[in-house]
Design a protein around this motif. Structure first.
Motif, PDB file in Angstrom:
ATOM      1  N   LYS A   1      -0.866   4.358  -3.969  1.00 39.77           N
ATOM      2  CA  LYS A   1       0.258   3.414  -4.094  1.00 39.77           C
ATOM      3  C   LYS A   1       1.245   3.957  -4.674  1.00 39.77           C
ATOM      4  O   LYS A   1       1.555   4.265  -5.998  1.00 39.77           O
TER       5      LYS A   1
ATOM      6  N   CYS B   1      -0.941  -7.419  -0.474  1.00 41.51           N
ATOM      7  CA  CYS B   1      -0.054  -7.543  -1.694  1.00 41.51           C
ATOM      8  C   CYS B   1       1.325  -6.882  -1.323  1.00 41.51           C
ATOM      9  O   CYS B   1       2.017  -6.845  -2.277  1.00 41.51           O
TER      10      CYS B   1
ATOM     11  N   CYS C   1      -4.343  -1.791   1.183  1.00 42.92           N
ATOM     12  CA  CYS C   1      -4.499  -0.906   0.095  1.00 42.92           C
ATOM     13  C   CYS C   1      -6.089  -1.194  -0.577  1.00 42.92           C
ATOM     14  O   CYS C   1      -6.830  -2.241  -0.077  1.00 42.92           O
TER      15      CYS C   1
HETATM   16 ZN   LIG Z   1      -2.894  -4.510  -1.687  1.00 44.10          ZN
END
Ligand SMILES: [Zn+2]
Ligand SMILES: [Zn+2]
Lengths: 44, 893
Positions: free
Chosen positions: B196, B36, B50
């Motif tokens: 994140k 992503c 992630c």
């Molecule tokens: Zn990701």
């Protein structure tokens, strides 16, 4: 509390019956009387 | 500044914002997700993606990590935070009474935000604190019951702190504590946790944040709100605030590893429901592992996503629905029932007013699913099961008579309209009209019919309806539009000083200096005149002997409208006199409004909330939220309660408190009349009713004298009005009642006591008279038609006749005689102007226009009237009737 005046109670019933406020009660009743008499007059 | 731009800006110096001590101590590394592209922090140097879905699919399902239920999970988390210096604050109501711009509490931080003229301000009753805030959100409805993780009602575990005065903390401590909860309390392996980098902006504030993701699931988001928007950019706030919000239902889900978060959140309730449906458990187990990637932005999206998911399971969308549709239905019902349970317990009502609309939608959705799947339990049953299973966590929840009645009344309302609605949809389809987006929105809006229902119904009839992809977003947007801003200031107040207000003292006469004159308005340095506000009408009186006819307040300045403004000049010393009788009356009505408000809540329930009020001289009224018309018995009880409060001479205390203190001491019910800001003036009728209010009030309820409830009206769906009078106005009202009853007694020639009865009798007689008139008209028509003869003329059957009776009588006669080829002209009787009536049958009307014909006749004979090709009427002079009849016959031959 003070007893509620009979007239106040009567007006509450009248406004519910006639679907009008205090000021509209007498004109509404007069209209019913007039229309009733007219109808009776014309149907006889 | 939008979120994306903010992140890009902050990432130029990422360590400054997202770097925390824990990351250094534990040897975290910063990575960019190869899937992503987002940046994240991890202790796992090998990690390339992630742990947010879909980058990492759900990998916790099927593994039970702790033997804790919902309540035990909370207790363990709570214990940890309390041990670390936090106060555990009880949840706030889900109905957000303290924010005029919000209907529901949508996040834990909302508890601690207040709107001020300058923007949103934060204040924490304790620092630091945690709160298990129950939140309601209705913007994700198509996802609920389907994705396994979307809820309309959920707990946001809020962890909030303000680093100030040696208390609270900032990001290092926030992340350290959360890391400890995740690893030590929840027992999550460190390498499974990913932080994140993200940011958040809204409501004039902004901050950077760290999102916690584990095994495909977001477990929390710590926002460090440090900036406020200023001049197109951002500036640092004086008091930054830690806003860590965690979806607590997901924590429980993660620990239990159930197929959906619904199973872990409402386990015992679902057990009772699942017994009654058929579903394919094996298919659902496979489905639930990929449902983590589902997130419908809109309906088009939803349809496509459903088809994709089905395909990946080797099924068609319809087959998938057959196998798991029932299960999704009970998940949805359980979710909606829980939202309703909290909302109704906290005083919400389904209606078309504000957030009541959202409650109506979920109630109807849940009820429709119960009916569609023929489930043998009611919505209130499900609410009751929730209340019971949540009793340790939320002992305050009840499903009592009142709540049952609210739900049942709402279901009845929806059933009543549904037949009507079906007809509407059918006629729309019948008419082959194109069903526009606007129509879909209106039908959904006013009747709660979903576009899917219309689509189905249309499809059955071979019609195509295109539901706009952003349908629900559009509707939500429409409902979130807030009331228009109050009209702009009508005076230029920039050069004027604030008026010293004396209206809260006993002063009724005083001297003052004129500060300025603007049109008809005079401003003084001090004033005892009450300016219109909070539903209370303005004071009148005199200034310098000149009549004051209106008083308004803008920006702290009181403006007096006077009859002769030219007599005032700046600097004049003037004598002011407030009309004492008027003020007393307005005060009595204002006190009575608070008294009735308190009584309404006692008689009807805590959902009764002041929606508006008017306190005038001759009458007053209060509008309250209530779900059905008030009965006579309820009105009587409210009136009796109100007069009890008056006769028990309760003290009325007025005091000023800072917002936080007032809320803490008196609860959010102080906001019945609106949400002011700053120091609140609290009017406390000895606990009977406590409101923040800027009106004039006496010192004891005894001064109200008496209260008469004069009637009730429905204002709109969900709001009823109570009309009443108090004090002197009540005495006058009694006198007027007496006069009316006296007049009627005279008119009807009966004793006063018998007047109401006699009026009812009159109405019965009136109805009978109307009926017998109707009957005699019918009989006369029958008789009259016996002797009437048509003649053939001009290709039609023509009747020109003289009849006894009025227009109504003629109409009846004509109705009896009309057929396709007839042309009928009737002349009635009267002393001067004779009524004329004309009608044409369907065929005759092709050749003749009776409206034009009688117009033409009147043109020749005198008289006036007209009509359509088939029906016409008018009047003409009696003297020329015979002539007119002849004219007609000749004209038509
Ligand atoms: Zn990701
Ligand atoms: Zn008030």
């Amino acid at each position: 509390m003070a007893e509620e005046k009979a007239e106040v109670n009567a007006v509450r019933k009248l406004t519910a019956t006639l679907g009008t406020n205090l000021d509209g009660i007498v004109p509404a009743v007069k209209k019913f009387i007039r229309e009733k008499d007219e109808a009776l007059g014309r149907s006889s | 500044m939008d979120k994306k731009a903010l992140i890009t800006e902050l990432q130029k110096d990422y360590k400054k914002y997202w770097g925390v001590r824990l990351f250094d101590e534990q040897g975290f590394v910063r990575k960019q997700c190869t899937s992503c592209r987002a940046y994240f922090w991890t202790v796992d140097a090998e990690r390339t993606v992630c742990t947010e879905a879909p980058c990492t699919p759900y990998s916790f399902i099927g593994i039970r990590r702790k033997d804790w239920d919902y309540y035990e999970t909370w207790k363990n988390v709570e214990r940890f935070f309390v041990k670390n210096g936090h106060t555990s604050v009880p949840r706030y109501p889900v109905i957000c009474r303290w924010r005029p711009d919000l209907f529901f509490t949508v996040a834990s931080i909302i508890d601690f935000q207040r709107k001020t003229p300058k923007g949103v301000e934060f204040f924490l009753p304790q620092n630091p604190l945690i709160v298990p805030q129950v939140c309601l959100r209705f913007n994700d409805l198509p996802n609920i019951g389907v994705t396994g993780r979307h809820h309309s009602c959920f707990i946001m575990l809020g962890q909030h702190a303000i680093p100030q005065g040696g208390k609270g903390y900032w990001k290092d401590e926030t992340v350290r504590l959360d890391w400890e909860v995740l690893t030590n309390v929840m027992g999550i392996r460190p390498d499974q946790i990913v932080f994140k980098e993200d940011a958040w902006a809204g409501g004039g504030a902004a901050g950077y944040s760290l999102e916690y993701h584990v095994a495909g699931l977001e477990l929390g988001n710590a926002v460090f709100t440090e900036f406020r928007e200023a001049g197109g950019g951002l500036e640092k706030m004086q008091t930054p605030v830690v806003d860590m919000g965690a979806g607590f239902d997901r924590w429980v889900w993660y620990l239990n590893g159930t197929l959906t978060s619904y199973d872990s959140a409402f386990g015992p309730v679902l057990e009772k429901m699942k017994k009654h449906i058929d579903y394919d458990g094996e298919t659902f187990a496979r489905y639930s592992r990929i449902s983590g990637s589902l997130n419908f932005e809109d309906l088009l999206d939803a349809r496509k996503a459903k088809a994709d998911v089905a395909a990946s399971l080797g099924l068609t969308a319809d087959e998938l629905t057959k196998k798991i549709g029932g299960l999704q239905a009970v998940y949805t019902i359980a979710d909606h029932a829980k939202a309703l349970l909290f909302a109704l317990n906290d005083g919400g009502l389904p209606s078309t007013v504000g957030g009541g609309y959202n409650l109506r939608v979920v109630l109807r959705r849940a009820q429709a699913l119960i009916e569609e799947h023929a489930l043998p339990f009611t919505l209130t049953d499900v609410m009751e099961w929730h209340a019971r299973s949540l009793t340790r966590m939320h002992p305050e929840l009840r499903v009592d008579e009142r709540i049952r009645d609210i739900v049942e009344t709402e279901i009845r309302k929806s059933t009543d309209t549904r037949t009507k609605v079906r007809k509407r949809v059918d006629s729309l389809i019948d008419s082959k009209q194109k069903i526009t987006d606007e129509m879909l929105v209106t039908l959904y809006d006013s009747e709660g019919i979903t576009p899917e229902v219309i689509e189905d119904e249309a499809k059955k009839n071979g019609l195509d309806v295109n539901v706009p992809a952003d349908f629900y977003a559009r509707v939500t947007e429409k409902h979130m539009e807030t009331a228009p801003e109050k009209k702009a200031a009508r005076f230029d107040t920039s050069a004027l000083a604030q008026t010293k207000q004396l209206c809260y003292t006993d002063v009724m006469e005083h001297d003052a200096t004129v500060q300025g004159v603007s049109g008809e308005w005079v401003v003084l340095d001090q004033s005892a005149f009450y300016p219109e506000g909070g539903g209370q009408m303005y004071d009148t009186g005199t200034i310098g002997g000149v009549r004051v006819t209106d008083v308004q307040k803008e920006n702290g300045i009181v403006f007096h409208k006077v009859e002769k403004p030219e007599t005032f000049a700046t600097g004049d010393r003037v004598k002011c006199r407030v009309d004492h009788a008027r003020r007393t009356q307005l005060t009595q009505h204002h006190d009575a409004t608070h008294i009735i408000n308190g009584c309404a809540r006692r008689v009807l329930g805590t959902h009764a909330w002041q929606h508006g009020a008017l306190k005038d001289v001759t009458h007053a009224r209060i509008d309250i939220t209530h779900y059905k018309p008030l009965t006579d018995a309820e009105l009587h009880e409210i009136e009796r309660c109100a007069n009890d409060v008056v006769s028990s001479k309760k003290r009325i205390r007025k005091s000023v408190h800072p917002t936080a203190e007032a809320e803490k001491n008196y609860s959010f019910t102080i906001y019945q009349g609106g949400v002011p800001w700053g120091d609140l003036r609290i009017v406390d009728i000895d606990g009977h009713d406590i409101e923040a209010c800027g009106g004039t009030h006496a010192d004891t309820t005894a001064s109200v004298g008496k209260i008469i409830v004069t009637g009730t009206e429905r204002v709109q769906d969900g709001i009823v009005r109570i009309n009443f009078v108090a004090g002197d106005a009540a005495d006058k009202y009694e006198d007027r009642c007496t006069a009316v009853v006296d007049e009627l007694a005279e008119l009807l020639k009966v004793q006063k006591e018998r007047v109401p009865e006699e009026v009812e009798k009159l109405i019965v007689e009136w109805k009978a008279a109307q009926k017998s008139l109707e009957k005699s008209i019918e009989e006369r028509a029958q008789q009259a038609t016996r002797n009437m003869q048509f003649e053939n003329a001009g290709g039609v059957r023509l009747l020109v006749a003289h009849v006894a009776g009025d227009t109504k009588q003629m109409q009846k006669i004509s109705e009896r005689l009309t057929s396709d080829d007839t042309l009928i002209f009737l002349f009635g009787e009267d002393t001067t102007d004779v009524p004329v009536f004309a009608a044409a049958g369907a065929n005759a009307a092709r050749d003749y226009h009776v409206g034009k014909l009688i117009k033409e006749m009147f043109g020749v004979m005198g008289g006036k009237g007209g009509g359509t090709p088939v029906l016409a009427q008018g009047v003409m002079p009696r003297m020329r009737v015979m002539e007119a009849m002849e004219w007609l016959k000749k004209r038509l031959k």
